[in-house]
Design a protein around this motif. Sequence first.
Motif, PDB file in Angstrom:
ATOM      1  N   ASP A  54      16.159  43.596  40.337  1.00  0.00           N
ATOM      2  CA  ASP A  54      16.554  45.104  39.865  1.00  0.00           C
ATOM      3  C   ASP A  54      18.036  44.997  40.095  1.00  0.00           C
ATOM      4  OD1 ASP A  54      16.445  43.997  42.987  1.00  0.00           O
ATOM      5  OD2 ASP A  54      15.929  46.614  43.340  1.00  0.00           O
ATOM      6  N   TYR A  55      19.018  44.495  40.633  1.00  0.00           N
ATOM      7  CA  TYR A  55      20.238  44.731  41.250  1.00  0.00           C
ATOM      8  C   TYR A  55      21.100  43.292  39.620  1.00  0.00           C
ATOM      9  CZ  TYR A  55      24.365  45.272  43.083  1.00  0.00           C
ATOM     10  OH  TYR A  55      25.631  45.319  43.561  1.00  0.00           O
ATOM     11  N   GLN A  56      19.962  42.319  39.514  1.00  0.00           N
ATOM     12  CA  GLN A  56      21.256  42.011  37.795  1.00  0.00           C
ATOM     13  C   GLN A  56      20.149  42.840  36.684  1.00  0.00           C
ATOM     14  OE1 GLN A  56      20.031  37.695  37.481  1.00  0.00           O
ATOM     15  NE2 GLN A  56      18.959  37.652  39.339  1.00  0.00           N
ATOM     16  N   GLU A  57      19.730  44.047  36.551  1.00  0.00           N
ATOM     17  CA  GLU A  57      19.019  44.841  35.587  1.00  0.00           C
ATOM     18  C   GLU A  57      20.192  45.786  35.757  1.00  0.00           C
ATOM     19  OE1 GLU A  57      17.080  44.058  33.526  1.00  0.00           O
ATOM     20  OE2 GLU A  57      16.811  41.987  33.890  1.00  0.00           O
ATOM     21  N   ILE A  58      20.632  46.391  36.759  1.00  0.00           N
ATOM     22  CA  ILE A  58      21.659  47.609  37.221  1.00  0.00           C
ATOM     23  C   ILE A  58      22.875  46.844  36.949  1.00  0.00           C
ATOM     24  CG2 ILE A  58      23.166  48.272  38.892  1.00  0.00           C
ATOM     25  CD1 ILE A  58      20.727  48.801  40.610  1.00  0.00           C
ATOM     26  N   ILE A  59      23.755  45.658  37.118  1.00  0.00           N
ATOM     27  CA  ILE A  59      24.849  45.019  36.653  1.00  0.00           C
ATOM     28  C   ILE A  59      24.396  44.922  35.416  1.00  0.00           C
ATOM     29  CG2 ILE A  59      25.680  42.932  36.826  1.00  0.00           C
ATOM     30  CD1 ILE A  59      24.861  42.897  39.784  1.00  0.00           C
ATOM     31  N   LYS A  60      23.318  44.256  34.204  1.00  0.00           N
ATOM     32  CA  LYS A  60      23.623  43.741  33.129  1.00  0.00           C
ATOM     33  C   LYS A  60      23.739  45.034  32.337  1.00  0.00           C
ATOM     34  CE  LYS A  60      20.453  39.826  33.343  1.00  0.00           C
ATOM     35  NZ  LYS A  60      19.470  39.487  33.258  1.00  0.00           N
ATOM     36  N   PHE A  61      23.268  46.311  32.511  1.00  0.00           N
ATOM     37  CA  PHE A  61      22.815  47.704  32.307  1.00  0.00           C
ATOM     38  C   PHE A  61      24.264  48.435  32.025  1.00  0.00           C
ATOM     39  CE2 PHE A  61      23.001  52.277  32.373  1.00  0.00           C
ATOM     40  CZ  PHE A  61      21.805  52.687  30.956  1.00  0.00           C
ATOM     41  N   CYS A  62      25.124  47.833  32.781  1.00  0.00           N
ATOM     42  CA  CYS A  62      26.227  48.534  33.343  1.00  0.00           C
ATOM     43  C   CYS A  62      27.391  48.056  33.005  1.00  0.00           C
ATOM     44  CB  CYS A  62      26.994  48.757  35.073  1.00  0.00           C
ATOM     45  SG  CYS A  62      26.134  50.555  36.042  1.00  0.00           S
ATOM     46  N   ARG A  63      27.898  46.410  32.197  1.00  0.00           N
ATOM     47  CA  ARG A  63      28.164  45.666  31.557  1.00  0.00           C
ATOM     48  C   ARG A  63      27.685  46.377  30.021  1.00  0.00           C
ATOM     49  NH1 ARG A  63      27.422  38.955  34.027  1.00  0.00           N
ATOM     50  NH2 ARG A  63      28.941  39.378  35.600  1.00  0.00           N
ATOM     51  N   GLN A  64      27.129  47.108  29.359  1.00  0.00           N
ATOM     52  CA  GLN A  64      26.916  47.054  28.252  1.00  0.00           C
ATOM     53  C   GLN A  64      27.576  48.637  27.607  1.00  0.00           C
ATOM     54  OE1 GLN A  64      25.929  45.045  26.093  1.00  0.00           O
ATOM     55  NE2 GLN A  64      25.812  43.420  27.871  1.00  0.00           N
ATOM     56  N   THR A  65      28.060  49.144  28.829  1.00  0.00           N
ATOM     57  CA  THR A  65      28.110  50.251  29.080  1.00  0.00           C
ATOM     58  C   THR A  65      29.866  49.940  28.609  1.00  0.00           C
ATOM     59  OG1 THR A  65      29.146  50.817  31.518  1.00  0.00           O
ATOM     60  CG2 THR A  65      26.978  51.316  30.415  1.00  0.00           C
ATOM     61  N   THR A  66      30.375  51.103  27.362  1.00  0.00           N
ATOM     62  CA  THR A  66      32.129  51.192  27.235  1.00  0.00           C
ATOM     63  C   THR A  66      32.870  51.131  28.840  1.00  0.00           C
ATOM     64  OG1 THR A  66      31.398  52.739  25.607  1.00  0.00           O
ATOM     65  CG2 THR A  66      33.852  52.710  26.658  1.00  0.00           C
ATOM     66  N   ALA A  67      32.407  52.373  29.776  1.00  0.00           N
ATOM     67  CA  ALA A  67      33.120  52.043  30.793  1.00  0.00           C
ATOM     68  C   ALA A  67      32.730  50.551  31.177  1.00  0.00           C
ATOM     69  CB  ALA A  67      31.851  53.158  31.899  1.00  0.00           C
ATOM     70  N   GLY A  68      31.943  49.882  31.655  1.00  0.00           N
ATOM     71  CA  GLY A  68      31.476  48.450  31.959  1.00  0.00           C
ATOM     72  C   GLY A  68      32.398  47.544  31.623  1.00  0.00           C
ATOM     73  N   LYS A  69      32.519  47.850  30.309  1.00  0.00           N
ATOM     74  CA  LYS A  69      33.531  46.841  29.312  1.00  0.00           C
ATOM     75  C   LYS A  69      35.152  47.070  30.053  1.00  0.00           C
ATOM     76  CE  LYS A  69      29.897  46.067  25.515  1.00  0.00           C
ATOM     77  NZ  LYS A  69      30.002  47.038  24.227  1.00  0.00           N
ATOM     78  N   PHE A  70      35.835  47.814  29.848  1.00  0.00           N
ATOM     79  CA  PHE A  70      36.393  48.553  30.125  1.00  0.00           C
ATOM     80  C   PHE A  70      36.992  48.129  31.847  1.00  0.00           C
ATOM     81  CE2 PHE A  70      39.782  51.572  32.360  1.00  0.00           C
ATOM     82  CZ  PHE A  70      40.780  51.420  31.472  1.00  0.00           C
ATOM     83  N   ILE A  71      36.189  48.154  32.479  1.00  0.00           N
ATOM     84  CA  ILE A  71      36.493  47.129  34.372  1.00  0.00           C
ATOM     85  C   ILE A  71      36.322  45.387  33.859  1.00  0.00           C
ATOM     86  CG2 ILE A  71      35.453  47.011  36.651  1.00  0.00           C
ATOM     87  CD1 ILE A  71      34.111  49.356  36.226  1.00  0.00           C
ATOM     88  N   LEU A  72      35.483  44.879  33.229  1.00  0.00           N
ATOM     89  CA  LEU A  72      35.679  43.602  33.148  1.00  0.00           C
ATOM     90  C   LEU A  72      36.662  43.336  31.930  1.00  0.00           C
ATOM     91  CD1 LEU A  72      31.853  43.177  31.481  1.00  0.00           C
ATOM     92  CD2 LEU A  72      33.272  42.412  33.912  1.00  0.00           C
ATOM     93  N   ASN A  73      37.200  43.967  31.194  1.00  0.00           N
ATOM     94  CA  ASN A  73      38.899  43.293  30.654  1.00  0.00           C
ATOM     95  C   ASN A  73      39.688  44.248  31.243  1.00  0.00           C
ATOM     96  OD1 ASN A  73      36.944  43.323  28.162  1.00  0.00           O
ATOM     97  ND2 ASN A  73      37.261  45.131  26.849  1.00  0.00           N
ATOM     98  N   SER A  74      39.855  44.924  32.229  1.00  0.00           N
ATOM     99  CA  SER A  74      41.341  45.456  32.799  1.00  0.00           C
ATOM    100  C   SER A  74      41.187  43.632  33.837  1.00  0.00           C
ATOM    101  CB  SER A  74      40.584  46.623  33.641  1.00  0.00           C
ATOM    102  OG  SER A  74      40.371  47.649  32.613  1.00  0.00           O
ATOM    103  N   TYR A  75      40.032  43.493  34.411  1.00  0.00           N
ATOM    104  CA  TYR A  75      40.038  42.638  35.433  1.00  0.00           C
ATOM    105  C   TYR A  75      40.130  41.327  34.681  1.00  0.00           C
ATOM    106  CZ  TYR A  75      38.406  43.989  39.800  1.00  0.00           C
ATOM    107  OH  TYR A  75      38.022  45.230  41.371  1.00  0.00           O
ATOM    108  N   GLU A  76      39.750  41.112  33.652  1.00  0.00           N
ATOM    109  CA  GLU A  76      40.510  39.916  32.865  1.00  0.00           C
ATOM    110  C   GLU A  76      41.702  39.967  33.005  1.00  0.00           C
ATOM    111  OE1 GLU A  76      40.048  35.965  31.892  1.00  0.00           O
ATOM    112  OE2 GLU A  76      38.102  37.149  32.637  1.00  0.00           O
ATOM    113  N   SER A  77      42.388  41.042  32.318  1.00  0.00           N
ATOM    114  CA  SER A  77      43.641  40.766  32.051  1.00  0.00           C
ATOM    115  C   SER A  77      44.451  41.376  32.849  1.00  0.00           C
ATOM    116  CB  SER A  77      43.734  41.838  30.473  1.00  0.00           C
ATOM    117  OG  SER A  77      43.132  43.334  31.092  1.00  0.00           O
ATOM    118  N   LYS A  78      44.754  42.175  34.217  1.00  0.00           N
ATOM    119  CA  LYS A  78      45.420  42.329  34.718  1.00  0.00           C
ATOM    120  C   LYS A  78      45.290  42.355  36.450  1.00  0.00           C
ATOM    121  CE  LYS A  78      46.079  46.450  31.808  1.00  0.00           C
ATOM    122  NZ  LYS A  78      45.240  45.984  30.699  1.00  0.00           N
ATOM    123  N   ARG A  79      43.787  41.685  36.266  1.00  0.00           N
ATOM    124  CA  ARG A  79      43.889  41.135  38.085  1.00  0.00           C
ATOM    125  C   ARG A  79      43.980  39.375  38.201  1.00  0.00           C
ATOM    126  NH1 ARG A  79      44.717  41.445  42.175  1.00  0.00           N
ATOM    127  NH2 ARG A  79      42.793  41.688  43.922  1.00  0.00           N
TER     128      ARG A  79
END
Length: 267
Positions: free
Chosen positions: A242-267
Amino acid sequence: SFKIGQISVPHLVTIPYSHYCELARWALDMSQTEYKEMKYMPGYHMKVVGRLRKKKENRSNSSFAGQESDHHGGRRKYSVPLVAMPDGTILRDSWEILEKFMGPVDPFWKDLLDNKLGISLRQLAYFYYLDPNNKDLLDNIIKQTTFSERVYWFFFGNIIKKSMYELMAITKENIEESKKIMFDVFEKASEKLNSNPNSLTEESFFTPTDLAFCALGSIAVFPKKYSGNTVKMGSIESFPTDYQEIIKFCRQTTAGKFILNSYESKR
């Protein structure tokens, strides 16, 4: 341990896997500040932090673990992160650290992130990490600590876990409410980012406000570079379904993608 006033670089005091501590750490890293991180497990951190926050003026006014259960604000004496500066001053919380080293945060988002997103995700993460059925998650964290901390946790871990459940009011009912709050903040952030893909503010670049959102929202999407690899949180595949499902859902949102992209490019 260290003595304030006898240090040559800022000392960041953390519970290393905390997303509030990640906010402070990222701000220091992004500003290219030389610092030393002092990492502690929950409970083990109290002696050091309590000494540094002995004076009430060294305690923050922002959210704290225990706010969820209406505990007295005195709990702020033991809250992390903080930064001890070489001149003897204390930066009292994530926000003072961020604004000192990166600049001001938008007041609307600061309130929403500190009192809504940050608290709800802390409650959610601890719900899963403290669950005896997910013992491997916590064991993975503990094995990254010092020998003294592992001994401490062996004797006092159950007491600390019980205290954390009570402090953060971790119940199944409260977790459902935390999910709603988290999804609501992600929806608000997604709406804003759909109109301005670069920032939650009106700027065209990555701001301190965006850093705060990405850090506090990170444990909803678990980017690969979380914590700047200071601590390994474990693979998502090891998390409960159920935690995996929450993570997968959030990753598909615009906000989630922004976080992932920011970590990849700026962290």
